[in-house]
Design an enzyme around this catalytic site. Structure first.
Site, PDB file in Angstrom:
ATOM      1  N   GLN A  70     -29.893  52.833  94.990  1.00 44.44           N
ATOM      2  CA  GLN A  70     -30.936  52.746  93.977  1.00 44.44           C
ATOM      3  C   GLN A  70     -32.278  53.160  94.575  1.00 44.44           C
ATOM      4  OE1 GLN A  70     -32.884  49.133  92.173  1.00 44.44           O
ATOM      5  NE2 GLN A  70     -31.850  49.871  90.317  1.00 44.44           N
ATOM      6  N   CYS A 100     -37.636  47.119  87.550  1.00 42.01           N
ATOM      7  CA  CYS A 100     -38.255  46.106  88.403  1.00 42.01           C
ATOM      8  C   CYS A 100     -39.690  45.826  87.951  1.00 42.01           C
ATOM      9  CB  CYS A 100     -38.248  46.565  89.854  1.00 42.01           C
ATOM     10  SG  CYS A 100     -38.961  45.344  90.995  1.00 42.01           S
ATOM     11  N   LYS A 139     -31.221  52.590  85.595  1.00 42.69           N
ATOM     12  CA  LYS A 139     -31.174  51.180  85.213  1.00 42.69           C
ATOM     13  C   LYS A 139     -32.526  50.820  84.626  1.00 42.69           C
ATOM     14  CE  LYS A 139     -29.845  46.594  86.874  1.00 42.69           C
ATOM     15  NZ  LYS A 139     -31.055  45.809  86.503  1.00 42.69           N
ATOM     16  N   HIS A 171     -30.721  46.386  81.334  1.00 36.80           N
ATOM     17  CA  HIS A 171     -31.041  44.962  81.466  1.00 36.80           C
ATOM     18  C   HIS A 171     -31.619  44.544  80.124  1.00 36.80           C
ATOM     19  CE1 HIS A 171     -32.941  41.554  84.075  1.00 36.80           C
ATOM     20  NE2 HIS A 171     -32.683  41.134  82.842  1.00 36.80           N
ATOM     21  N   ASN A 211     -26.552  44.410  81.533  1.00 33.91           N
ATOM     22  CA  ASN A 211     -26.967  43.518  82.611  1.00 33.91           C
ATOM     23  C   ASN A 211     -27.928  42.495  82.025  1.00 33.91           C
ATOM     24  OD1 ASN A 211     -29.487  43.742  85.106  1.00 33.91           O
ATOM     25  ND2 ASN A 211     -27.619  42.569  85.352  1.00 33.91           N
ATOM     26  N   GLY A 213     -28.542  37.961  82.417  1.00 32.35           N
ATOM     27  CA  GLY A 213     -28.110  36.673  81.897  1.00 32.35           C
ATOM     28  C   GLY A 213     -26.613  36.443  81.888  1.00 32.35           C
ATOM     29  N   GLY A 233     -25.817  39.938  88.504  1.00 31.54           N
ATOM     30  CA  GLY A 233     -26.698  39.864  89.657  1.00 31.54           C
ATOM     31  C   GLY A 233     -26.672  38.508  90.333  1.00 31.54           C
ATOM     32  N   ARG A 234     -27.604  37.644  89.965  1.00 28.45           N
ATOM     33  CA  ARG A 234     -27.782  36.376  90.672  1.00 28.45           C
ATOM     34  C   ARG A 234     -26.527  35.510  90.664  1.00 28.45           C
ATOM     35  NH1 ARG A 234     -32.417  34.070  87.451  1.00 28.45           N
ATOM     36  NH2 ARG A 234     -31.688  35.645  85.966  1.00 28.45           N
TER      37      ARG A 234
END
Length: 337
Positions: A70, A100, A139, A171, A211, A213, A233-234
């Protein structure tokens, strides 16, 4: 990869790029749990690749494939140069970050603020495509600040796809560039999955992934009824063991119990090699604390990795001690979490 997925109706599962988290050590661990998940580097700024230590920024372990790089930036020429340089490293995809929301990214006029400049993003994609031998993807967010996503996102997607983006990862929440921190931007703006679904309906011949949640594979399955790919992700970082089910749940392979001691041995050998080259053990083990959430012994597992791995001279024996703290429910050789 993306064309094949669209052609045969297969789906793609990806672990999201996360700054300070998805470095090469993290990705090596994730690859031990899933052979097929698409992994992403942290966002790397084009200027850093052009002027910085390229091997440190772009180097990785051969086992990490399939692996996407990325990039961050908004200058088409610089992004093209970064793609040329990265070509020697053999990435499977080049992805442009348009999501971001950090202050550092905003000051460089890239990341989520590029949602306001779809023509700039299109020029960047065109320039990257002109020199790339692998898919160029984007993204993005659904919008920023006071933008109306229902108006902004379709136009953004149209321009970027027309410029040659081979896949879009959405996202599905706005980014508020004024008034919210990057951490708050991951939780506070409401999710709009239905808008992402509509984008996919409007672009049946374009790979569109989702992407934001998504916390488990049940949710991933639900999204994959509407989308071509799902990116976590997280949740994949903090509860890493969920990746052990990706190959069976998403890619249709025969379900087998994870060989956790095999994972232990691979990570010990990897850490031993890294430490022998002058690295610190905790650079590797900090990414492992999300394993075994909810299992007896998980708290002690985390304590050992977090404390003992930082001591001078710490080596792979710390990983062995941490695994020994886990009270596996079934056999000690291959158990499911």
């Amino acid at each position: 990869m993306y064309e094949k997925a669209l052609a045969n109706g297969s789906k793609i599962f990806a672990v999201a790029p996360m700054i300070d988290w998805t470095d090469t050590h993290c990705r090596f661990l994730h690859r031990q749990l899933s052979a097929h998940a698409l992994l992403y580097t942290e966002m790397i700024v084009a200027d850093a690749i052009i002027h910085g230590q390229r091997d440190r920024l772009l180097g990785y372990h051969a086992e990490e494939h399939p692996l996407a790089l990325q990039l961050g930036g908004s200058d088409p020429a610089k992004l093209a140069e970064a793609v040329r340089i990265a070509a020697d490293y053999g990435y499977d995809e080049i992805n442009l970050n348009v999501g971001c929301p950090s202050d550092r990214v905003q000051s460089g006029t890239f990341g989520a603020c590029l949602m306001r400049e779809p023509q700039t993003v299109a020029r960047c994609v065109e320039a990257m495509n002109a020199v790339a031998a692998v898919p160029v993807t984007v993204k993005c967010r659904i919008g920023v600040d006071d933008q109306d996503p229902k108006t902004v996102l379709p136009d953004f997607i149209d321009q970027v796809v027309s410029a040659g983006a081979q896949a879009i990862w959405i996202h599905a929440r706005k980014a508020w560039l004024q008034g919210l921190s990057p951490k708050e931007n991951r939780d506070i703006p409401p999710l709009d999955y239905s808008l992402a679904y509509r984008i996919k309906q409007d672009h049946p011949d374009v790979f569109i992934g989702i992407n934001g949640g998504i916390t488990d594979l049940d949710q991933a399955d639900d999204h994959l009824k509407h989308m071509d790919g799902v990116m976590i992700g997280r949740a994949a970082y903090h509860n890493t063991s969920i990746l052990a089910d990706v190959d069976s749940r998403i890619y249709g392979e025969t379900a087998v119990e994870p060989d956790w001691l095999g994972v232990r041995d691979k990570m010990m050998a990897y850490a031993e090699n890294y430490v022998a080259k002058g690295g610190r053990l905790n650079h590797v083990t900090r990414h492992m604390v999300g394993l075994f959430q909810g299992l007896p012994g998980a708290r002690r597992f985390r304590q050992i990795l977090s404390s003992d791995a930082t001591r001078p001279g710490a080596g792979p024996e710390v990983i062995a001690a941490a695994f020994a703290a886990i009270n596996f429910e079934n056999s000690p050789e291959t158990v499911a979490v």
